[in-house]
Enzyme design. Sequence first.
Site, short mmCIF file in Angstrom:
data_model
loop_
_atom_site.label_atom_id
_atom_site.label_comp_id
_atom_site.label_asym_id
_atom_site.label_seq_id
_atom_site.Cartn_x
_atom_site.Cartn_y
_atom_site.Cartn_z
N SER A 24 -12.60 41.45 -26.29
CA SER A 24 -13.02 40.75 -27.27
C SER A 24 -14.30 39.88 -26.69
CB SER A 24 -12.16 39.60 -27.65
OG SER A 24 -10.94 40.06 -28.09
N ARG A 25 -14.37 39.71 -25.12
CA ARG A 25 -15.41 39.04 -24.86
C ARG A 25 -16.77 39.83 -24.57
NH1 ARG A 25 -11.16 36.38 -22.01
NH2 ARG A 25 -11.43 34.24 -22.23
N HIS A 44 -6.63 46.43 -29.49
CA HIS A 44 -5.73 45.80 -30.17
C HIS A 44 -4.96 46.69 -31.02
CE1 HIS A 44 -8.49 41.99 -29.21
NE2 HIS A 44 -7.13 41.62 -28.69
N MET A 86 -5.72 37.36 -29.80
CA MET A 86 -6.66 35.93 -30.15
C MET A 86 -7.40 36.41 -31.18
SD MET A 86 -6.35 33.56 -26.96
CE MET A 86 -7.46 34.40 -25.85
N GLY A 87 -7.33 37.56 -31.98
CA GLY A 87 -8.44 38.05 -33.25
C GLY A 87 -9.58 38.54 -32.27
P1 AMP Z 1 -6.08 39.27 -26.60
O1 AMP Z 1 -6.67 39.05 -28.09
O2 AMP Z 1 -7.24 39.25 -25.86
O3 AMP Z 1 -4.97 37.91 -26.06
O4 AMP Z 1 -5.24 40.27 -26.47
C1 AMP Z 1 -4.13 40.50 -27.17
C2 AMP Z 1 -3.46 41.66 -26.66
O5 AMP Z 1 -4.11 42.91 -26.60
C3 AMP Z 1 -2.92 41.46 -25.07
O6 AMP Z 1 -1.64 42.08 -24.90
C4 AMP Z 1 -4.12 42.40 -24.51
O7 AMP Z 1 -3.47 42.81 -23.21
C5 AMP Z 1 -4.20 43.31 -25.51
N1 AMP Z 1 -5.36 44.07 -25.18
C6 AMP Z 1 -6.81 43.56 -25.17
N2 AMP Z 1 -7.50 44.49 -24.69
C7 AMP Z 1 -6.95 45.71 -24.76
C8 AMP Z 1 -7.42 46.87 -24.25
N3 AMP Z 1 -8.63 47.28 -23.77
N4 AMP Z 1 -6.57 48.02 -23.90
C9 AMP Z 1 -5.19 47.65 -24.20
N5 AMP Z 1 -4.86 46.47 -24.50
C10 AMP Z 1 -5.83 45.55 -24.54
#
Ligand code: AMP
Length: 282
Positions: free
Chosen positions: A186-187, A37, A30-31
């Site tokens: 991202s949060r 990521h 989701m960027g």
């Molecule tokens: P999101 O953008 O939050 O939807 O995350 C996209 C992908 O990145 C998802 O598969 C998340 O589980 C992964 N992700 C986000 N943060 C982490 C992190 N700290 N370590 C490993 N994977 C992550």
Amino acid sequence: MEIYNTKADIQKALEKLKQKGEKIAFVPTMGALHEGHLTLLKLGKEKADKVVCSIFVNPTQFNDKEDLKKYPRPLEADLKKLEDISCDFVFLPEVEEMYEENELWNFDLGELDQIWEGAMRPGHFNGVTQVVYKLFTIIRPDLAIFGQKDFQQCAVIAHMIKKLQMPVKLLIHPIVREKDGLAMSSRNVRLSEEGRKNALIIPETLFFMEDLFKNSNLDLQDIKQKGMKMLQDSENAKIEYLAICETESLEERLEVADNEKYVILVVAWVDGVRLIDNLLLN
Ligand code: AMP
């Protein structure tokens, strides 16, 4: 790096590669990209010939409209990061490209949708399966890489792939943490300086519980109680849930049983930000 906004264009570009027999890895995001990521994307580059990143803040998985509105969208910085790691393709659709108006989607996840994230965020996983199904159909990757950070989401995606017999291999990457232990998210950018410090109580609690699991004779329910107390005593984090669960069913366990594997799942609010984390115990 090739950037596409429409399904038709990215499909056309990827089709050429597929005809040449090239393998494609896919990382949906989701960027607001961070090192977590980027680590997933780098793994994609190692495991396949080309890696595709999608950036799409999927409205159907937000049960909270404010959260959707506040979700960070630093597109230019994201594209620069993707260039820097030599990502091959970026898919950047608008909402209208992904959804018809009032589209219906109902994917039966059984118990998985009733517990933890499923219970706290009604409709969330239905929205996740909806968008991931669409993205898989568009990209048709050989390999999809997800992060263990969203432990239950990985179980949900594995369930969907199995149930729909989708021809994609799922790879889960361990959680990428900041040096001080906070799981990258991202949060995190929404935390104040104070909140960022206070958030450390979450990984500290997980590591404390891990230590008890490995080095004490305490049973799971006592380890949970001690973890709860540590979080509560900090006064800066509000627990939404903390549990030690069996890793496949995600059902809570209070006692250790033979041949079971456990994961600690936690969600806590710090500084008005909902933070999720987990730790595999064995
Ligand atoms: P999101 O953008 O939050 O939807 O995350 C996209 C992908 O990145 C998802 O598969 C998340 O589980 C992964 N992700 C986000 N943060 C982490 C992190 N700290 N370590 C490993 N994977 C992550």
